[in-house]
Design an enzyme around this catalytic site. Structure first.
Site, PDB file in Angstrom:
ATOM      1  N   ARG A   1      42.391 118.220   0.773  1.00 56.44           N
ATOM      2  CA  ARG A   1      43.364 117.290   1.361  1.00 56.44           C
ATOM      3  C   ARG A   1      42.902 115.850   1.167  1.00 56.44           C
ATOM      4  NH1 ARG A   1      45.362 120.413   6.007  1.00 56.44           N
ATOM      5  NH2 ARG A   1      44.661 122.537   5.658  1.00 56.44           N
TER       6      ARG A   1
ATOM      7  N   ASP B   1      50.601 122.927   5.202  1.00 63.05           N
ATOM      8  CA  ASP B   1      50.568 122.847   6.667  1.00 63.05           C
ATOM      9  C   ASP B   1      51.967 122.766   7.258  1.00 63.05           C
ATOM     10  OD1 ASP B   1      47.873 123.081   6.507  1.00 63.05           O
ATOM     11  OD2 ASP B   1      47.432 121.404   7.833  1.00 63.05           O
TER      12      ASP B   1
ATOM     13  N   ASP C   1      42.142 126.909  20.402  1.00 67.59           N
ATOM     14  CA  ASP C   1      41.536 128.228  20.592  1.00 67.59           C
ATOM     15  C   ASP C   1      41.258 128.931  19.264  1.00 67.59           C
ATOM     16  OD1 ASP C   1      44.081 128.740  19.758  1.00 67.59           O
ATOM     17  OD2 ASP C   1      44.732 129.745  21.595  1.00 67.59           O
ATOM     18  N   GLY C   2      41.563 128.259  18.148  1.00 66.57           N
ATOM     19  CA  GLY C   2      41.289 128.851  16.842  1.00 66.57           C
ATOM     20  C   GLY C   2      42.283 129.913  16.410  1.00 66.57           C
TER      21      GLY C   2
ATOM     22  N   ASP D   1      45.857 114.266   6.600  1.00 67.50           N
ATOM     23  CA  ASP D   1      45.113 115.534   6.541  1.00 67.50           C
ATOM     24  C   ASP D   1      46.019 116.686   6.135  1.00 67.50           C
ATOM     25  OD1 ASP D   1      45.878 114.584   9.302  1.00 67.50           O
ATOM     26  OD2 ASP D   1      45.700 116.723   9.708  1.00 67.50           O
TER      27      ASP D   1
ATOM     28  N   GLY E   1      40.353 123.955  12.087  1.00 70.23           N
ATOM     29  CA  GLY E   1      40.104 124.350  13.475  1.00 70.23           C
ATOM     30  C   GLY E   1      40.452 125.803  13.735  1.00 70.23           C
ATOM     31  N   ARG E   2      41.202 126.374  12.820  1.00 68.27           N
ATOM     32  CA  ARG E   2      41.576 127.788  12.998  1.00 68.27           C
ATOM     33  C   ARG E   2      41.836 128.452  11.647  1.00 68.27           C
ATOM     34  NH1 ARG E   2      47.854 127.405  14.468  1.00 68.27           N
ATOM     35  NH2 ARG E   2      48.190 125.322  13.642  1.00 68.27           N
TER      36      ARG E   2
HETATM   37  P1  AMP Z   1      48.056 120.900  12.254  1.00 63.90           P
HETATM   38  O1  AMP Z   1      48.993 120.164  13.145  1.00 63.90           O
HETATM   39  O2  AMP Z   1      48.278 122.396  12.222  1.00 63.90           O
HETATM   40  O3  AMP Z   1      47.985 120.324  10.880  1.00 63.90           O
HETATM   41  O4  AMP Z   1      46.599 120.745  12.911  1.00 63.90           O
HETATM   42  C1  AMP Z   1      45.955 119.507  13.134  1.00 63.90           C
HETATM   43  C2  AMP Z   1      44.499 119.767  13.490  1.00 63.90           C
HETATM   44  O5  AMP Z   1      44.407 120.550  14.682  1.00 63.90           O
HETATM   45  C3  AMP Z   1      43.735 120.546  12.435  1.00 63.90           C
HETATM   46  O6  AMP Z   1      42.416 120.076  12.410  1.00 63.90           O
HETATM   47  C4  AMP Z   1      43.822 121.967  12.931  1.00 63.90           C
HETATM   48  O7  AMP Z   1      42.792 122.778  12.446  1.00 63.90           O
HETATM   49  C5  AMP Z   1      43.716 121.766  14.442  1.00 63.90           C
HETATM   50  N1  AMP Z   1      44.383 122.844  15.197  1.00 63.90           N
HETATM   51  C6  AMP Z   1      45.706 123.068  15.344  1.00 63.90           C
HETATM   52  N2  AMP Z   1      45.930 124.149  16.114  1.00 63.90           N
HETATM   53  C7  AMP Z   1      44.718 124.650  16.468  1.00 63.90           C
HETATM   54  C8  AMP Z   1      44.273 125.749  17.244  1.00 63.90           C
HETATM   55  N3  AMP Z   1      45.117 126.571  17.851  1.00 63.90           N
HETATM   56  N4  AMP Z   1      42.942 125.922  17.384  1.00 63.90           N
HETATM   57  C9  AMP Z   1      42.071 125.099  16.788  1.00 63.90           C
HETATM   58  N5  AMP Z   1      42.415 124.031  16.053  1.00 63.90           N
HETATM   59  C10 AMP Z   1      43.726 123.799  15.883  1.00 63.90           C
HETATM   60 MG    MG Z   2      47.055 120.263   9.360  1.00 61.73          MG
END
Ligand code: AMP
Ligand code: MG
Length: 473
Positions: free
Chosen positions: A177, A256, A119-120, A246, A86-87
Site C-alpha cells: 500500500r 479494502d 479484536d482482529g 493505507d 490489524g486482522r
Molecule cells: P480498514 O478500515 O478495514 O481499512 O481498517 C483500518 C485499520 O484498522 C487497519 O489497520 C485495520 O487492520 C484495522 N482494523 C479494522 N478492523 C479491525 C479489527 N476488527 N481488529 C483489528 N484491527 C482492525
Molecule cells: Mg484498510
C-alpha cells in the site's frame, strides 16, 4: 502448491511473523473458482479439507510464512503514524506455472501487534461484502484484489450487534500500500525504505530499472494505473468510501472493501460511508482524492524524486483520468470515437440523470434499443437530449444493431447493488449460502442476460436505497 514469502523474507522490518488464530467449527460458505483457477487450484481441491483448513487458519502449506505487516497512512486527511494489518496475515505467495506470483492473505485471522483497539476478527457481513465486490469488480474489468474463499465459524463477535465471525482469503500479486512507504519515510527509516523501493522495482516494476530515474518511472506507472482504476470507478458508478492512503495499492488495485457502494440513482454527491460526515470521499471527489493520495506517495519517495520532477505527473494524472473516463463513457453510449460536442452530450446526460434521480445503470442500458423506439419509452425531460443523441449516432460508423450490442457489452445488466448484497447477507447469517452463491455467479457475467435472473437486474426497493454502511466491520 508451493509457497514462498518474498515480502517477509526481504522486508523483515515491516513484518511480524505469527500464526493465525483458527476459526471454530469452520464451514466453507463460498469459493470463487475463477480466482482459484488463477493460482491453479481446481474445484476438487477447493471442495476438500485442505482448502477448508487453509481458509480457516487451521492449516499452513509448506513454505508459507504468515506475517502481519506494518504500514501508516493518511486517514480522512490526517496522518496516522502506525496502522498495519490489524486482522490480516500475509500467508505467502504461490508461483504459478506461468511464472506469476500471487500473494494469499487471510483476513479475520486474529489479533496482531497492529490490532490497536480491534479484536482482529472479521464478521460474516463485511466478509461477504468484500467477497462479492472483489469478484464483481474483476468481472467488470477493474483491477482489484481477488477473493478466493469465505469461511464461517461458530463464534460471535460484537459490533453494533453480535455477528457471526468469518475469514476471507484474498489474493493479489502484491498487497503493498502507499502506507507502507509512508510508514518508513515518516519514521526516517532510510535503509528499509530503500529496500522497499528496490523490492518493488525488482518484483513489480522491473521495466523501470532501465530508466534514468527508476523510482520516478515507477511513480509514473502508479499514477497511470491509479488514474485508470479511478476512471473505471467513476464510469461504473463505484464509490469506494474510505480512500485513505493505507487503502491505496501500489499496483492500482481496488482494495479494502468496506462501506463501498455502487450507485443506484445517479447522485454525484453520493457519500456511501456513514462515517464520512463531510463527504471527503463522496463519489465526485474520488478523482481529486486519488491525486492527493498520489502526492502523499510522492512525498514518501521524495528522497528519490525532486519535487519539480513530480509536477508533470499531476498534469499527466488529470489527462489520463479524463481520457479513460471519456472513452469508457463513450462505449456506454454505444459510440466509439470521441468527437467535438461529445463532452456536452455527456455532461447534459449526467445533469439530467442527477436532476431526475434516475437509476444510473438502467438509464444507460435503456439506450440499447432502436433509436426510433426510445422516445416512446422515455418521458419528456429526456426528449431534448435524445434528439442530440440521435443526431450524434448518425455520425457514428456503427450500425443500429452494432450500437445496441456495444452498449450491452459495456453497461452491466447486473450490478452489485447494496440491497442485493443485503439479501445475500441476511440469508447467509441464517446459514443458507445459496443466494450468496447465485448472486456471485450472476455478477461474474454482468453484461450478458442470464435465464431466470431478472430479479438481480431490478432497481432497489425504497428501503434498499438508503442502507447505511458504516466502517465497523
Ligand atoms: P480498514 O478500515 O478495514 O481499512 O481498517 C483500518 C485499520 O484498522 C487497519 O489497520 C485495520 O487492520 C484495522 N482494523 C479494522 N478492523 C479491525 C479489527 N476488527 N481488529 C483489528 N484491527 C482492525
Ligand atoms: Mg484498510
Amino acid at each position: 502448491m508451493e509457497f514462498v514469502n518474498r515480502f517477509a523474507t526481504e522486508l523483515p522490518e515491516l513484518c511480524h511473523q505469527q500464526q493465525p488464530t483458527p476459526l471454530k467449527d469452520p464451514e466453507m460458505a463460498i469459493v470463487s473458482h475463477d480466482a482459484a483457477q488463477l493460482i491453479g487450484l481446481d474445484s476438487d481441491f477447493m471442495a476438500g479439507p485442505q482448502a477448508l483448513g487453509l481458509s480457516a487458519g487451521k492449516l499452513l502449506i509448506d513454505g508459507m510464512q504468515p506475517a502481519s505487516t506494518v504500514y501508516a497512512g493518511h486517514q480522512f486527511g490526517g496522518y496516522s503514524p502506525q496502522l498495519g494489518d490489524g486482522r490480516a496475515l500475509l500467508l505467502g505467495e504461490v508461483k504459478t506455472p506461468q511464472g506469476d506470483y500471487w500473494e494469499l492473505q487471510l483476513k479475520g485471522s486474529g489479533l496482531t501487534p497492529f490490532s490497536r483497539q480491534g479484536d482482529g476478527k472479521a464478521v460474516l457481513r463485511s466478509s461477504i461484502r468484500e467477497f462479492l465486490a472483489s469478484e464483481a469488480m474483476a468481472a467488470l474489468g477493474i483491477a482489484t484484489t481477488r477473493a478466493l474463499s469465505l469461511t464461517v465459524g461458530s463464534g460471535l463477535v460484537q459490533r453494533e450487534r453480535f455477528e457471526k465471525e468469518a475469514m476471507l482469503v484474498r489474493m493479489a500479486p502484491s498487497h503493498i500500500r502507499f502506507g507502507h512507504f509512508e510508514y518508513l519515510y515518516h519514521q526516517q527509516q532510510t535503509k528499509p525504505l530503500k529496500r522497499l523501493v528496490d523490492f518493488c522495482l525488482e518484483h513489480y516494476f522491473s521495466d523501470c530499472l532501465e530508466q534514468s530515474n527508476p523510482v520516478l518511472a515507477m511513480l509514473e506507472q502508479v499514477v497511470d494505473s491509479t488514474a485508470l482504476m479511478i476512471a473505471q470507478w467513476q464510469a461504473e458508478g463505484f464509490c469506494h468510501g474510505v480512500m485513505n492512503t493505507d487503502n491505496m495499492s501500489i499496483l492500482g488495485l481496488t482494495m479494502d472493501y468496506g462501506p463501498y457502494g455502487f450507485l443506484d440513482d445517479y447522485d454525484p454527491l453520493h457519500i456511501c460511508n456513514h462515517s464520512d460526515h463531510y463527504g471527503r470521499y463522496a463519489f465526485n471527489q474520488q478523482p481529486g482524492i486519488g491525486l492527493w493520495n498520489l502526492q502523499r506517495l510522492a512525498q514518501a519517495l521524495s528522497d528519490y524524486i525532486p519535487s519539480h520532477q513530480t509536477e508533470p505527473l499531476w498534469v499527466r494524472y488529470q489527462q489520463k483520468i479524463n481520457q479513460h473516463y471519456q472513452s469508457l463513457m463513450l462505449n456506454k453510449l454505444g459510440l466509439q470515437v470521441w468527437q467535438d460536442g461529445d463532452e456536452a452530450l455527456l455532461a447534459q446526460l449526467l445533469k439530467l440523470l442527477a436532476e431526475q434521480k434516475a437509476d444510473y445503470h438502467q438509464s444507460l442500458r435503456a439506450l440499447a434499443q432502436p433509436l426510433e423506439e426510445l422516445p416512446q419509452r422515455l418521458a419528456e425531460p429526456w426528449q431534448t437530449w435524445l434528439t442530440l443523441y440521435t443526431a450524434r449516432c448518425q455520425h457514428s460508423k456503427l450500425s443500429q444493431q452494432q450500437r445496441i450490442e456495444h452498449i450491452q457489452q459495456h453497461v452491466p445488466l447486473y450490478v452489485l447493488r447494496n440491497y442485493l448484497a443485503q439479501h445475500a447477507i441476511e440469508q447467509a447469517e441464517g446459514g443458507d449460502y445459496a443466494n450468496l452463491q447465485l448472486l456471485h455467479k450472476v455478477l461474474s457475467q454482468p453484461f450478458s442476460q442470464q435465464a431466470d435472473m431478472q430479479r438481480f437486474a431490478e432497481t432497489p426497493p425504497s428501503w434498499g436505497k438508503c442502507l447505511e454502511i458504516s466502517c465497523s466491520s
